[in-house]
Write a protein that holds these residues in place. Structure first.
Motif, PDB file in Angstrom:
ATOM      1  N   GLU A   2      28.876 -14.948  28.914  1.00  0.00           N
ATOM      2  CA  GLU A   2      29.830 -16.366  29.032  1.00  0.00           C
ATOM      3  C   GLU A   2      30.339 -16.721  27.598  1.00  0.00           C
ATOM      4  O   GLU A   2      31.776 -16.200  27.356  1.00  0.00           O
ATOM      5  CB  GLU A   2      28.848 -17.121  29.526  1.00  0.00           C
ATOM      6  N   ALA A   3      29.626 -16.794  26.831  1.00  0.00           N
ATOM      7  CA  ALA A   3      29.974 -17.716  25.506  1.00  0.00           C
ATOM      8  C   ALA A   3      28.744 -17.413  24.591  1.00  0.00           C
ATOM      9  O   ALA A   3      27.586 -17.537  24.961  1.00  0.00           O
ATOM     10  CB  ALA A   3      30.356 -19.038  25.492  1.00  0.00           C
ATOM     11  N   HIS A  51      23.261 -14.177  35.306  1.00  0.00           N
ATOM     12  CA  HIS A  51      23.243 -14.199  33.931  1.00  0.00           C
ATOM     13  C   HIS A  51      21.836 -14.011  33.431  1.00  0.00           C
ATOM     14  O   HIS A  51      21.115 -14.724  34.162  1.00  0.00           O
ATOM     15  CB  HIS A  51      23.924 -15.498  33.163  1.00  0.00           C
ATOM     16  N   PHE A  79      24.460 -11.792  22.304  1.00  0.00           N
ATOM     17  CA  PHE A  79      23.301 -11.764  22.945  1.00  0.00           C
ATOM     18  C   PHE A  79      22.265 -11.157  21.986  1.00  0.00           C
ATOM     19  O   PHE A  79      21.764 -10.146  21.926  1.00  0.00           O
ATOM     20  CB  PHE A  79      23.478 -10.563  24.087  1.00  0.00           C
ATOM     21  N   ASN A 123      31.597 -11.017  25.358  1.00  0.00           N
ATOM     22  CA  ASN A 123      31.949 -12.635  26.322  1.00  0.00           C
ATOM     23  C   ASN A 123      33.101 -12.905  26.495  1.00  0.00           C
ATOM     24  O   ASN A 123      33.994 -12.341  26.164  1.00  0.00           O
ATOM     25  CB  ASN A 123      31.006 -13.648  25.324  1.00  0.00           C
TER      26      ASN A 123
HETATM   27  N1  URA Z   1      24.867 -15.876  26.523  1.00  0.00           N
HETATM   28  C1  URA Z   1      26.126 -15.423  26.685  1.00  0.00           C
HETATM   29  O1  URA Z   1      26.657 -15.443  27.704  1.00  0.00           O
HETATM   30  N2  URA Z   1      26.571 -14.762  25.677  1.00  0.00           N
HETATM   31  C2  URA Z   1      25.847 -14.521  24.683  1.00  0.00           C
HETATM   32  O2  URA Z   1      26.208 -13.960  23.577  1.00  0.00           O
HETATM   33  C3  URA Z   1      24.644 -15.185  24.500  1.00  0.00           C
HETATM   34  C4  URA Z   1      24.002 -15.824  25.375  1.00  0.00           C
END
Ligand code: URA
Length: 200
Positions: free
Chosen positions: A42-43, A154, A55, A81
């Motif tokens: 996601e982000a 997720h 991540f 992401n």
């Molecule tokens: N969650 C995400 O979606 N991306 C990341 O890079 C870390 C946590």
């Protein structure tokens, strides 16, 4: 075609969204440029923003465990992401941020040219399976233009909910056979074409 390093430079300069001002680092993505599998989260969160890598927090550790369950290390895949800057307080990405960042993800897909795109969570699922519900389609694959699209929950959501954790673990285990099937089909084709040439 320009490669990933040119793209990283461009992303690092990007000021299209308000959140560019609050970021510590951009988090463009990382992994093998020739990866078969592209995972899209996601982000970036706090740790990702600090390190400029996707991540790397708790969800990332879980993603690494999931990858290990199918015999992969993170360097063998590509991890990106939907948006490349951290939203303040980890709020959800805004539609305008997703729209502004979309071209970067599209270019990553063009350069990496993966055989399989795995969406992690609702936001990346929405880009490739518009209108679908994650509870219905997680763990199912769709092939379009020779790319397999596969939706998963997720890993961060799965960390807090035991039932989702079981789903995520089971869904991950489906990836190797999906990939193997697609390789068999893709590699069988040129041979079939060769035979036809001999028959002529
Ligand atoms: N969650 C995400 O979606 N991306 C990341 O890079 C870390 C946590």
């Amino acid at each position: 075609m320009a490669g990933l390093s040119e793209l990283y430079t461009e992303i690092a300069r990007c000021q299209r969204c308000e959140i560019a001002r609050s970021r510590t680092n951009v988090v463009p993505g990382e992994g093998a440029e020739s990866a078969d599998i592209l995972f899209i989260g996601e982000a970036p969160g706090f740790h990702e923003d600090q390190q400029g890598r996707p991540f790397v927090g708790a969800a990332g550790q879980f993603l690494e465990q999931l990858l290990a369950s199918i015999g992969l290390k993170r360097q063998q895949v590509y991890i990106a992401n939907v948006i490349k800057c951290r939203p303040p307080n980890n709020r959800d990405p805004l539609p305008i941020e997703i729209q502004n960042c979309r071209k970067y993800l599209e270019r990553q897909i063009e350069v990496i040219h993966p055989r399989m795109i795995v969406t992690l969570g609702r936001y990346s699922m929405a880009m490739f399976f518009p209108g679908k519900s994650i509870s219905k389609i997680h763990g199912t694959a769709e092939k379009r233009d020779n790319v397999i699209y596969f939706a998963m929950y997720h890993p961060a959501a799965a960390l807090h909910q035991q039932s989702l954790r079981r789903d995520v673990e089971a869904d991950m285990l489906k990836i190797p056979s999906l990939l193997a099937q697609s390789k068999t089909v893709a590699e069988a084709k040129p041979k079939a074409q060769q035979l036809n040439m001999f028959e002529l």
